[in-house]
Design a protein around this motif. Structure first.
Motif, PDB file in Angstrom:
ATOM      1  N   ARG A  10      29.614  24.342   0.510  1.00 55.79           N
ATOM      2  CA  ARG A  10      31.019  24.787   0.550  1.00 55.79           C
ATOM      3  C   ARG A  10      31.212  26.124  -0.148  1.00 55.79           C
ATOM      4  O   ARG A  10      30.591  26.404  -1.168  1.00 55.79           O
ATOM      5  CB  ARG A  10      31.916  23.754  -0.148  1.00 55.79           C
ATOM      6  N   SER A  13      31.749  26.232  -4.081  1.00 55.54           N
ATOM      7  CA  SER A  13      31.126  24.969  -4.502  1.00 55.54           C
ATOM      8  C   SER A  13      31.112  24.814  -6.030  1.00 55.54           C
ATOM      9  O   SER A  13      30.682  25.714  -6.761  1.00 55.54           O
ATOM     10  CB  SER A  13      29.688  24.929  -3.968  1.00 55.54           C
ATOM     11  N   ARG A  14      31.562  23.648  -6.481  1.00 57.11           N
ATOM     12  CA  ARG A  14      31.555  23.375  -7.936  1.00 57.11           C
ATOM     13  C   ARG A  14      30.146  23.124  -8.437  1.00 57.11           C
ATOM     14  O   ARG A  14      29.798  23.460  -9.562  1.00 57.11           O
ATOM     15  CB  ARG A  14      32.448  22.151  -8.226  1.00 57.11           C
ATOM     16  N   THR A  15      29.305  22.552  -7.574  1.00 55.54           N
ATOM     17  CA  THR A  15      27.913  22.310  -7.970  1.00 55.54           C
ATOM     18  C   THR A  15      27.196  23.647  -8.186  1.00 55.54           C
ATOM     19  O   THR A  15      26.430  23.812  -9.139  1.00 55.54           O
ATOM     20  CB  THR A  15      27.185  21.488  -6.873  1.00 55.54           C
ATOM     21  N   PRO A  81      25.367  18.733  -4.154  1.00 59.22           N
ATOM     22  CA  PRO A  81      26.550  17.876  -4.284  1.00 59.22           C
ATOM     23  C   PRO A  81      26.242  16.437  -3.858  1.00 59.22           C
ATOM     24  O   PRO A  81      25.281  16.206  -3.108  1.00 59.22           O
ATOM     25  CB  PRO A  81      27.562  18.527  -3.328  1.00 59.22           C
ATOM     26  N   PHE A  82      27.041  15.517  -4.335  1.00 61.20           N
ATOM     27  CA  PHE A  82      26.883  14.095  -3.993  1.00 61.20           C
ATOM     28  C   PHE A  82      27.526  13.864  -2.632  1.00 61.20           C
ATOM     29  O   PHE A  82      28.756  13.941  -2.509  1.00 61.20           O
ATOM     30  CB  PHE A  82      27.574  13.266  -5.089  1.00 61.20           C
ATOM     31  N   TRP A  83      26.705  13.625  -1.640  1.00 58.61           N
ATOM     32  CA  TRP A  83      27.191  13.440  -0.271  1.00 58.61           C
ATOM     33  C   TRP A  83      26.763  12.076   0.240  1.00 58.61           C
ATOM     34  O   TRP A  83      25.566  11.763   0.253  1.00 58.61           O
ATOM     35  CB  TRP A  83      26.604  14.504   0.658  1.00 58.61           C
ATOM     36  N   ASP A  84      27.726  11.296   0.676  1.00 59.45           N
ATOM     37  CA  ASP A  84      27.432  10.007   1.331  1.00 59.45           C
ATOM     38  C   ASP A  84      26.452   9.171   0.512  1.00 59.45           C
ATOM     39  O   ASP A  84      25.475   8.625   1.034  1.00 59.45           O
ATOM     40  CB  ASP A  84      26.862  10.254   2.752  1.00 59.45           C
ATOM     41  N   GLY A  85      26.706   9.123  -0.779  1.00 60.23           N
ATOM     42  CA  GLY A  85      25.862   8.319  -1.668  1.00 60.23           C
ATOM     43  C   GLY A  85      24.510   8.938  -1.952  1.00 60.23           C
ATOM     44  O   GLY A  85      23.649   8.303  -2.563  1.00 60.23           O
ATOM     45  N   THR A 127      27.632  17.377  -8.496  1.00 66.48           N
ATOM     46  CA  THR A 127      29.019  17.011  -8.756  1.00 66.48           C
ATOM     47  C   THR A 127      29.419  15.964  -7.723  1.00 66.48           C
ATOM     48  O   THR A 127      28.889  15.950  -6.611  1.00 66.48           O
ATOM     49  CB  THR A 127      30.000  18.208  -8.661  1.00 66.48           C
ATOM     50  N   ALA A 128      30.351  15.099  -8.120  1.00 64.72           N
ATOM     51  CA  ALA A 128      30.795  14.019  -7.235  1.00 64.72           C
ATOM     52  C   ALA A 128      32.312  13.946  -7.216  1.00 64.72           C
ATOM     53  O   ALA A 128      32.968  14.174  -8.237  1.00 64.72           O
ATOM     54  CB  ALA A 128      30.212  12.691  -7.699  1.00 64.72           C
ATOM     55  N   GLY A 129      32.829  13.577  -6.037  1.00 68.60           N
ATOM     56  CA  GLY A 129      34.279  13.405  -5.905  1.00 68.60           C
ATOM     57  C   GLY A 129      34.762  12.207  -6.707  1.00 68.60           C
ATOM     58  O   GLY A 129      35.818  12.248  -7.345  1.00 68.60           O
ATOM     59  N   GLY A 130      33.971  11.135  -6.690  1.00 68.58           N
ATOM     60  CA  GLY A 130      34.300   9.929  -7.456  1.00 68.58           C
ATOM     61  C   GLY A 130      33.263   9.711  -8.539  1.00 68.58           C
ATOM     62  O   GLY A 130      32.784  10.671  -9.151  1.00 68.58           O
ATOM     63  N   LYS A 131      32.906   8.446  -8.744  1.00 68.95           N
ATOM     64  CA  LYS A 131      31.889   8.113  -9.743  1.00 68.95           C
ATOM     65  C   LYS A 131      30.514   8.459  -9.167  1.00 68.95           C
ATOM     66  O   LYS A 131      30.215   8.127  -8.029  1.00 68.95           O
ATOM     67  CB  LYS A 131      32.005   6.611 -10.031  1.00 68.95           C
ATOM     68  N   LEU A 162      35.745  14.438  -9.621  1.00 72.84           N
ATOM     69  CA  LEU A 162      36.413  15.723  -9.419  1.00 72.84           C
ATOM     70  C   LEU A 162      37.498  15.683  -8.347  1.00 72.84           C
ATOM     71  O   LEU A 162      38.364  16.553  -8.315  1.00 72.84           O
ATOM     72  CB  LEU A 162      35.382  16.809  -9.065  1.00 72.84           C
ATOM     73  N   ASP A 163      37.440  14.702  -7.462  1.00 72.35           N
ATOM     74  CA  ASP A 163      38.439  14.644  -6.382  1.00 72.35           C
ATOM     75  C   ASP A 163      39.449  13.515  -6.589  1.00 72.35           C
ATOM     76  O   ASP A 163      40.193  13.173  -5.668  1.00 72.35           O
ATOM     77  CB  ASP A 163      37.737  14.434  -5.025  1.00 72.35           C
TER      78      ASP A 163
HETATM   79  C1  LIG Z   1      30.136  15.486   3.438  1.00 74.15           C
HETATM   80  C2  LIG Z   1      30.674  14.996   2.110  1.00 74.15           C
HETATM   81  C3  LIG Z   1      30.312  13.741   1.649  1.00 74.15           C
HETATM   82  C4  LIG Z   1      30.779  13.287   0.404  1.00 74.15           C
HETATM   83  N1  LIG Z   1      30.400  12.046  -0.039  1.00 74.15           N
HETATM   84  C5  LIG Z   1      30.826  11.625  -1.255  1.00 74.15           C
HETATM   85  C6  LIG Z   1      30.418  10.353  -1.762  1.00 74.15           C
HETATM   86  O1  LIG Z   1      29.676   9.601  -1.133  1.00 74.15           O
HETATM   87  N2  LIG Z   1      30.869   9.968  -2.982  1.00 74.15           N
HETATM   88  C7  LIG Z   1      31.689  10.775  -3.735  1.00 74.15           C
HETATM   89  O2  LIG Z   1      32.040  10.393  -4.861  1.00 74.15           O
HETATM   90  N3  LIG Z   1      32.087  11.985  -3.285  1.00 74.15           N
HETATM   91  C8  LIG Z   1      31.677  12.426  -2.068  1.00 74.15           C
HETATM   92  N4  LIG Z   1      32.062  13.662  -1.613  1.00 74.15           N
HETATM   93  C9  LIG Z   1      32.852  14.538  -2.498  1.00 74.15           C
HETATM   94  C10 LIG Z   1      31.922  15.523  -3.207  1.00 74.15           C
HETATM   95  O3  LIG Z   1      30.891  14.846  -3.897  1.00 74.15           O
HETATM   96  C11 LIG Z   1      32.655  16.385  -4.229  1.00 74.15           C
HETATM   97  O4  LIG Z   1      33.793  16.997  -3.664  1.00 74.15           O
HETATM   98  C12 LIG Z   1      31.706  17.428  -4.803  1.00 74.15           C
HETATM   99  O5  LIG Z   1      32.246  17.980  -5.985  1.00 74.15           O
HETATM  100  C13 LIG Z   1      31.441  18.523  -3.783  1.00 74.15           C
HETATM  101  O6  LIG Z   1      30.588  19.473  -4.346  1.00 74.15           O
HETATM  102  P1  LIG Z   1      30.758  21.041  -4.078  1.00 74.15           P
HETATM  103  O7  LIG Z   1      32.072  21.474  -4.708  1.00 74.15           O
HETATM  104  O8  LIG Z   1      29.583  21.620  -4.755  1.00 74.15           O
HETATM  105  O9  LIG Z   1      30.735  21.229  -2.597  1.00 74.15           O
HETATM  106  C14 LIG Z   1      31.631  14.122  -0.374  1.00 74.15           C
HETATM  107  C15 LIG Z   1      32.005  15.384   0.117  1.00 74.15           C
HETATM  108  C16 LIG Z   1      31.538  15.815   1.342  1.00 74.15           C
HETATM  109  C17 LIG Z   1      31.945  17.201   1.851  1.00 74.15           C
END
Ligand SMILES: Cc1cc2nc3c(=O)[nH]c(=O)nc-3n(C[C@H](O)[C@H](O)[C@H](O)COP(=O)(O)O)c2cc1C
Length: 182
Positions: A10, A13-15, A81-85, A127-131, A162-163
């Motif tokens: 992104r 990106s925060r990561t 970044p944490f994506w889809d686990g 970084t992760a949106g949730g835990k 973060l989200d």
């Molecule tokens: C494709 C995608 C999948 C994601 N999957 C998860 C997830 O499984 N669990 C979660 O906590 N956050 C998830 N997120 C949220 C991101 O982990 C979070 O926004 C992260 O800070 C994004 O990093 P970035 O700012 O470096 O892009 C997802 C975001 C994207 C775009």
């Protein structure tokens, strides 16, 4: 040389922001933006070529440039970044491409893997949106990098929640940056 494997995608990106803070005082950093590398999952043709080269001891072939670069790094830094686990799939594609027996790893006569890489340290930044749940991301990477590539020590730097509404993203990031510098 510090090899930075940047798996962020992104804009803003925060990561990536955390990785830049971590790397800012490091000397000799080689950045690989994995998305821009245009690397491909191993196809049948690629596997056949690789097998041929390995059977003929041709470890200097350009096909193995990335593997040799990985094996010679002093430290590996991953920002993912944490994506889809887990992490963005481009990181798995990168691992498929560099995991070359005879360059990054080998096997004992008993079939146990051991590493051939020079790096003694892996730093995994996420970084992760949730835990954040490390099972299928950091834990997997650490296992392969330590057991198979020979990297001695791993460290996780993470910022999570973060989200989620009510959590102050900027404060969490600043706190993570101050913690990583200690
Ligand atoms: C494709 C995608 C999948 C994601 N999957 C998860 C997830 O499984 N669990 C979660 O906590 N956050 C998830 N997120 C949220 C991101 O982990 C979070 O926004 C992260 O800070 C994004 O990093 P970035 O700012 O470096 O892009 C997802 C975001 C994207 C775009």
């Amino acid at each position: 040389m510090v090899l930075h494997l940047d798996c962020t995608v992104r804009e803003g990106s925060r990561t990536r922001q955390l990785a830049q803070a971590y790397l800012k005082d490091k000397q000799q950093v080689t950045h690989l933006d994995l998305i821009d590398l245009d690397i491909k999952p191993l196809t049948r043709e690629m596997l056949d070529k690789r097998t041929y080269l390995l059977e003929h001891g041709m470890l200097q072939d350009p096909m193995f440039d990335m593997a040799r670069q990985f094996a010679s790094a002093d430290e590996i830094v991953i920002s993912a970044p944490f994506w889809d686990g887990s992490f963005p799939s481009v990181l798995k594609v990168y691992i498929e491409n560099i995991y070359v027996i005879g360059i990054v790893s080998d096997y004992t006569p008993e079939g146990a893997p051991y590493g051939l890489c020079k790096a003694d340290k892996l730093t995994y930044i996420t970084t992760a949106g949730g835990k954040y749940i490390p099972d299928f991301s950091y834990d997997y990477i650490r296992t392969v990098f330590e057991n198979n590539f020979g990297i001695k020590e791993s460290r996780l730097i993470k910022a999570e929640m973060l989200d989620i509404e009510g959590f102050d993203c900027e404060a969490i990031l600043s706190e993570t940056i101050s913690r990583m510098q200690n």
